[in-house]
Every structure is written in C-alpha cells, then in structure tokens.
Design a protein around this motif. Structure first.
Motif, PDB file in Angstrom:
ATOM      1  N   ASP A 153       0.498  11.114  -9.995  1.00 26.90           N
ATOM      2  CA  ASP A 153      -1.087  12.630  -9.982  1.00 26.90           C
ATOM      3  C   ASP A 153      -1.817  11.313 -10.885  1.00 26.90           C
ATOM      4  O   ASP A 153      -3.064  11.668 -11.563  1.00 26.90           O
ATOM      5  CB  ASP A 153      -0.697  14.005 -10.657  1.00 26.90           C
ATOM      6  CG  ASP A 153      -1.760  14.568 -10.202  1.00 26.90           C
ATOM      7  OD1 ASP A 153      -2.276  14.320  -9.024  1.00 26.90           O
ATOM      8  OD2 ASP A 153      -2.018  15.352 -10.970  1.00 26.90           O
ATOM      9  N   ARG A 190       0.995   8.943  -6.258  1.00 27.26           N
ATOM     10  CA  ARG A 190       1.161  10.035  -6.415  1.00 27.26           C
ATOM     11  C   ARG A 190       2.149  10.785  -7.206  1.00 27.26           C
ATOM     12  O   ARG A 190       2.087  11.891  -7.325  1.00 27.26           O
ATOM     13  CB  ARG A 190       2.009  10.303  -4.796  1.00 27.26           C
ATOM     14  CG  ARG A 190       0.471   9.981  -4.118  1.00 27.26           C
ATOM     15  CD  ARG A 190       0.278  11.403  -3.098  1.00 27.26           C
ATOM     16  NE  ARG A 190      -0.947  10.943  -2.466  1.00 27.26           N
ATOM     17  CZ  ARG A 190      -2.059  11.217  -3.074  1.00 27.26           C
ATOM     18  NH1 ARG A 190      -2.103  11.656  -4.105  1.00 27.26           N
ATOM     19  NH2 ARG A 190      -2.963  10.266  -2.265  1.00 27.26           N
ATOM     20  N   GLU A 209       0.808   3.931  -3.129  1.00 24.28           N
ATOM     21  CA  GLU A 209       0.245   5.039  -2.430  1.00 24.28           C
ATOM     22  C   GLU A 209       1.547   5.781  -3.381  1.00 24.28           C
ATOM     23  O   GLU A 209       1.076   6.961  -4.021  1.00 24.28           O
ATOM     24  CB  GLU A 209       0.239   5.593  -1.476  1.00 24.28           C
ATOM     25  CG  GLU A 209      -0.859   6.576  -1.845  1.00 24.28           C
ATOM     26  CD  GLU A 209      -1.325   7.237   0.226  1.00 24.28           C
ATOM     27  OE1 GLU A 209      -0.859   6.375   0.958  1.00 24.28           O
ATOM     28  OE2 GLU A 209      -1.725   8.268   0.053  1.00 24.28           O
ATOM     29  N   ASP A 245     -10.146   6.748   0.609  1.00 24.52           N
ATOM     30  CA  ASP A 245     -11.079   5.674  -0.364  1.00 24.52           C
ATOM     31  C   ASP A 245      -9.597   4.581  -0.516  1.00 24.52           C
ATOM     32  O   ASP A 245      -9.856   3.406  -0.852  1.00 24.52           O
ATOM     33  CB  ASP A 245     -11.900   5.978  -1.460  1.00 24.52           C
ATOM     34  CG  ASP A 245     -13.148   6.196  -1.138  1.00 24.52           C
ATOM     35  OD1 ASP A 245     -13.968   6.285  -0.095  1.00 24.52           O
ATOM     36  OD2 ASP A 245     -13.812   7.271  -1.769  1.00 24.52           O
ATOM     37  N   PHE A 246      -8.499   5.231  -1.487  1.00 27.18           N
ATOM     38  CA  PHE A 246      -7.547   4.180  -1.351  1.00 27.18           C
ATOM     39  C   PHE A 246      -7.425   4.046  -0.324  1.00 27.18           C
ATOM     40  O   PHE A 246      -7.410   2.576  -0.222  1.00 27.18           O
ATOM     41  CB  PHE A 246      -6.460   5.088  -2.051  1.00 27.18           C
ATOM     42  CG  PHE A 246      -5.096   4.351  -1.907  1.00 27.18           C
ATOM     43  CD1 PHE A 246      -4.921   3.698  -3.482  1.00 27.18           C
ATOM     44  CD2 PHE A 246      -4.079   4.606  -0.636  1.00 27.18           C
ATOM     45  CE1 PHE A 246      -3.827   2.293  -3.187  1.00 27.18           C
ATOM     46  CE2 PHE A 246      -2.800   3.334  -1.231  1.00 27.18           C
ATOM     47  CZ  PHE A 246      -2.640   2.937  -2.695  1.00 27.18           C
ATOM     48  N   ALA A 247      -7.296   4.114   1.028  1.00 24.90           N
ATOM     49  CA  ALA A 247      -6.916   2.945   2.308  1.00 24.90           C
ATOM     50  C   ALA A 247      -7.895   2.388   2.281  1.00 24.90           C
ATOM     51  O   ALA A 247      -7.278   1.297   3.010  1.00 24.90           O
ATOM     52  CB  ALA A 247      -6.522   4.394   3.328  1.00 24.90           C
ATOM     53  N   GLN A 288      -5.850  14.117  -3.470  1.00 27.25           N
ATOM     54  CA  GLN A 288      -5.258  13.859  -2.169  1.00 27.25           C
ATOM     55  C   GLN A 288      -7.016  13.575  -1.543  1.00 27.25           C
ATOM     56  O   GLN A 288      -6.930  12.718  -0.701  1.00 27.25           O
ATOM     57  CB  GLN A 288      -4.941  15.060  -1.369  1.00 27.25           C
ATOM     58  CG  GLN A 288      -3.683  15.257  -1.725  1.00 27.25           C
ATOM     59  CD  GLN A 288      -2.261  14.084  -1.463  1.00 27.25           C
ATOM     60  OE1 GLN A 288      -3.370  13.898  -0.113  1.00 27.25           O
ATOM     61  NE2 GLN A 288      -1.124  14.438  -1.313  1.00 27.25           N
ATOM     62  N   SER A 289      -8.076  13.926  -2.227  1.00 24.89           N
ATOM     63  CA  SER A 289      -9.239  13.990  -1.106  1.00 24.89           C
ATOM     64  C   SER A 289      -9.940  12.588  -1.555  1.00 24.89           C
ATOM     65  O   SER A 289     -10.857  12.451  -0.459  1.00 24.89           O
ATOM     66  CB  SER A 289     -10.579  14.966  -1.371  1.00 24.89           C
ATOM     67  OG  SER A 289     -10.725  14.873  -3.288  1.00 24.89           O
ATOM     68  N   TRP A 290      -9.419  11.318  -2.585  1.00 23.13           N
ATOM     69  CA  TRP A 290      -9.483  10.086  -2.463  1.00 23.13           C
ATOM     70  C   TRP A 290      -8.898   9.513  -1.918  1.00 23.13           C
ATOM     71  O   TRP A 290      -9.242   8.501  -1.914  1.00 23.13           O
ATOM     72  CB  TRP A 290      -9.871  10.255  -4.090  1.00 23.13           C
ATOM     73  CG  TRP A 290     -10.594  10.509  -5.009  1.00 23.13           C
ATOM     74  CD1 TRP A 290     -11.627  11.430  -4.919  1.00 23.13           C
ATOM     75  CD2 TRP A 290     -10.491  10.479  -6.032  1.00 23.13           C
ATOM     76  NE1 TRP A 290     -11.539  11.714  -5.874  1.00 23.13           N
ATOM     77  CE2 TRP A 290     -11.681  11.440  -6.587  1.00 23.13           C
ATOM     78  CE3 TRP A 290      -9.595   9.551  -6.803  1.00 23.13           C
ATOM     79  CZ2 TRP A 290     -11.757  11.609  -8.244  1.00 23.13           C
ATOM     80  CZ3 TRP A 290     -10.032   9.613  -8.160  1.00 23.13           C
ATOM     81  CH2 TRP A 290     -10.986  10.794  -8.240  1.00 23.13           C
ATOM     82  N   THR A 291      -7.695  10.319  -1.095  1.00 21.29           N
ATOM     83  CA  THR A 291      -6.787   9.025  -0.308  1.00 21.29           C
ATOM     84  C   THR A 291      -7.576   7.903   0.373  1.00 21.29           C
ATOM     85  O   THR A 291      -7.013   7.118   0.561  1.00 21.29           O
ATOM     86  CB  THR A 291      -5.535   9.539   0.664  1.00 21.29           C
ATOM     87  OG1 THR A 291      -5.343  10.478  -0.725  1.00 21.29           O
ATOM     88  CG2 THR A 291      -4.726   9.179   0.812  1.00 21.29           C
ATOM     89  N   ASP A 337       0.864  -1.425  -0.073  1.00 25.30           N
ATOM     90  CA  ASP A 337      -0.527   0.008  -0.410  1.00 25.30           C
ATOM     91  C   ASP A 337       0.574   1.547  -0.208  1.00 25.30           C
ATOM     92  O   ASP A 337       0.350   2.328  -0.770  1.00 25.30           O
ATOM     93  CB  ASP A 337      -1.193   0.142   1.459  1.00 25.30           C
ATOM     94  CG  ASP A 337      -2.499  -0.464   0.914  1.00 25.30           C
ATOM     95  OD1 ASP A 337      -2.444  -0.699  -0.134  1.00 25.30           O
ATOM     96  OD2 ASP A 337      -2.946  -0.812   2.375  1.00 25.30           O
ATOM     97  N   ARG A 338       2.039   1.442   1.121  1.00 27.36           N
ATOM     98  CA  ARG A 338       3.125   2.062   0.397  1.00 27.36           C
ATOM     99  C   ARG A 338       3.814   2.663  -0.413  1.00 27.36           C
ATOM    100  O   ARG A 338       3.228   3.805  -1.024  1.00 27.36           O
ATOM    101  CB  ARG A 338       4.345   2.253   2.031  1.00 27.36           C
ATOM    102  CG  ARG A 338       4.635   3.813   2.278  1.00 27.36           C
ATOM    103  CD  ARG A 338       6.085   3.469   2.876  1.00 27.36           C
ATOM    104  NE  ARG A 338       6.798   2.102   2.314  1.00 27.36           N
ATOM    105  CZ  ARG A 338       7.730   3.126   1.545  1.00 27.36           C
ATOM    106  NH1 ARG A 338       7.519   3.398   1.111  1.00 27.36           N
ATOM    107  NH2 ARG A 338       8.790   1.627   0.679  1.00 27.36           N
TER     108      ARG A 338
END
Ligand SMILES: CC(C)=CCC/C(C)=C(\C)COP(=O)(O)OP(=O)(O)O
Ligand SMILES: [Mg+2]
Length: 352
Positions: free
Chosen positions: A62, A59, A55, A71-73, A66-69, A51-52
């Motif tokens: 792009d 990033r 992500e 949901d990604f997690a 950022q606001s979807w982070t 995951d790290r």
C-alpha cells in the motif's frame, strides 16, 4: 527587525521564464550538444515485467493510492532500471534496483517536494528524514523500544517502501554493499535538507555551492548498486580509494546534471524559483536562461569528459575496476536515454 540589505553582487533569479517558448520538443530528442553515449536498448518485455512486479509489490505494501497509478506508469520505472543496468544478472536483481528507485521517489515526492501536492514540505523535513533513515539503518535498543520502532516503520508509504526495498536488497548484496547504500542515502537526505533550507529562506547559492548541494541531492544511491545488480562486488577497500570515489562522483554528478537539463521546463513551470543548474547560472551570471542553459550543458560535458578519461585510466589497472567503470558508464547512458525519451515527465525548452 530590519531586513539586511541585499548585496548588489548577490545572485538574483532571472524572474519567471517565458514558458510559451518552453513548450514540447520532438519525442525522444536529446539536448543538442550534450555529451552522451548511446544506451543498450531496453527489452520492452523485460521492462513491462519489472513494472508489473513493481506495481504488485507497491500494492502489497500500500505504498501509494490507486489514483497515482497513472504517474507510476508514466514514470516507467521498469524501463529505467532495464536501461540503467544492462548487465543485471537476473530479474530479481533488476527488481531490487526497481524497488529502491521506487522507494527513493516515494520519499522524495511525499516528504520533500512541495509542488507534487503529495504531502512534501520543507518545514519539518529533517524530522521526517531522520525517521526515514532509520527505515534503512535499524534502531537498536531494548526489545520493547525496538518493537515500537518496528511498528513505527509501518506508518506510511515512504517508510514501508524504504524498509522493504532495503531488506530485499540486503538479500542479494554483500554486507558492505548494503552498508554503502545506507550511507549514500544519508548523503542524499543531507542534500534534500540543504535544498529545503535554501528554498525556505529563498537563498540563491553560488554555482559551486549549488553543485555541492547537488552532489548530495544526487542519483548516487542508484549508481551505488551497479556491482551488486551485476552480481559481483567491488571490495570495500577498493571502493574507498580516492580515485574510485572520484570517478563514482563524476559519473553521479554528470547524470544528476542531466536531470537538471531535462527537467528544467517542468520545474520552472511549476515553480519559477526552483533551483536547477541553468537557473542558478542565470542568477549568478545575470544572463538569460538560454545562455545559462548552454553553459550548464558545457559544465556537464566537461564532467562527463573527466569521468570518461579518468575511468579509462583506472580501468587499465584491473579487470574488476574496468567492470565497475563500465557499470557506472552504463548507468549514465541508460539514465540519459530514459530522460531523453520520457515525454510523460520531461520536456526540453524550445530554444533549439
Ligand atoms: C532516484 C533518486 C536517488 C533520487 C534522488 C535525487 C533525485 C530526486 C534526483 C537526482 C532527481 O532530481 P529532481 O528532484 O530534480 O527530480 P525531477 O527532476 O523532478 O525528476
Ligand atoms: Mg529535476
């Protein structure tokens, strides 16, 4: 122009479900009566590391704001690929699977799914998907036009994610394995288009028609990489054999119906006309959603049974086929475990 009369036998959606009855389930609960095999448990540290890295990759390109982070997690991509590929030979191989999984979801969310609110829409989908296909299947022409195409591939997150995920996959897969996934993604796009077309005209398919569409709009691209991620190749001539194609499709279909069962509540809560297997059975058989849900479980179980029986027979013919069948089965089990325990994304109806 007058509206054609609706045949009394045409499938009809059952109407908005009573979602008060479809609240949350106990954490980690499996669908009662569902045929599945336990997954190899995921190493949480490995999942967190994937995951790290994913992500960081997202990033660097792009891929989403950022606001979807969150949901990604919540999606738990790392845990998904660790569960689905217990035989992966390295973190880089798991990363290749993770990048493709992430890219497939970015394309689905941003191009296809209207309810996600991320730009997806049925209208115009064919045009977006053909360009997305070219992010996987490069354009060939004059150097000037190829350059324009290359720049075009940087236009948005879905294109960048497909382009870069496939480029990295090619580095560890054979040419025929890379070609295999390009074709499986084209099949997926055809399934997306059929789903979108039916939603635009409010067509409710027969159960067999729905399952045909779902055989294309399917997890197949994820299972198409099981040998590459495990560090070997099922040769193209063997992969193309009809009996191998059949066990592959059975595994892929079982795992996609699992999605219909676990995502049923989420989908109907956001769109009561959304098609999934229980909903289509209810519309065709004019029965309640609970009865339809149980029938969908039965269809899934019979497909799983056919996969298990037929793959056991084939596995006995060659160690390579046995390894491939094990890889498919591991993906099916890991995917079931991910759906059953991902309470951020899925909730079962409270029928039980
Ligand atoms: C990862 C991948 C290849 C996805 C393509 C097809 C797809 C999105 C699914 C099989 C999942 O189905 P669905 O669109 O119903 O997804 P959710 O239920 O919203 O998770
Ligand atoms: Mg679903």
């Amino acid at each position: 122009m007058s509206t054609p009369p609706v045949s009394p036998t045409a499938p009809r959606l059952p109407g908005p479900p009573n979602l008060a009855r479809a609240t949350t389930r106990p954490r980690g609960g499996a669908v009662p009566g569902l045929r599945y095999r336990p997954a190899v448990p995921a190493d949480p540290e490995k999942a967190a590391e994937i995951d790290r890295r994913l992500e960081a990759w997202a990033r660097s390109l792009d891929l989403f704001p950022q606001s979807w982070t969150g949901d990604f997690a919540g999606f738990q991509c790392g845990r998904a690929v660790v569960l689905q590929h217990p035989g992966a030979i390295s973190l880089d191989h798991l990363m290749a699977a993770g990048k493709l999984l992430l890219a497939e979801n970015v394309v689905d969310d941003c191009y296809c799914e209207e309810v996600e609110g991320r730009g997806g829409a049925a209208r115009g989908l064919g045009g977006r998907l053909v360009i997305a296909q070219s992010a996987l299947d490069p354009y060939h022409g004059t150097p000037e036009l190829e350059e324009e195409w290359r720049q075009g591939m940087e236009a948005d997150g879905p294109l960048r994610s497909y382009h870069h995920a496939l480029r990295d996959y090619r580095e560890l897969a054979t040419p025929s394995q890379s070609d295999r996934i390009v074709h499986d993604l084209a099949r997926l796009h055809m399934g997306y288009l059929a789903e979108a077309a039916w939603s635009e005209i409010r067509h409710v398919p027969r159960v067999w028609e729905y399952l045909v569409m779902r055989q294309f709009n399917n997890f197949r691209p994820c299972l198409s990489i099981v040998d590459a991620v495990d560090g070997y190749e099922l040769p193209a001539a063997l992969y193309a054999r009809s009996e191998i194609q059949r066990i592959t499709a059975l595994a892929c279909n079982a795992t996609t119906i699992v999605n219909d069962l676990y995502s049923f509540t989420k989908e109907l809560a956001s769109d009561p006309t959304h098609l999934n297997l229980p909903q289509v059975i209810a519309a065709n058989e004019r029965c309640g959603l609970k009865a339809a849900y149980l029938r969908a479980v039965e269809i899934h179980n019979r497909i799983m049974e056919a996969f298990e029986e037929e793959s056991a027979v084939l596995a006995a013919t060659s160690p390579l086929v046995a390894r491939y069948a094990e890889g498919l089965a591991a993906w099916v089990s890991g995917n079931h475990e991910w759906h059953a325990t991902n309470s951020h994304r899925y909730h079962l109806p409270n029928y039980w």
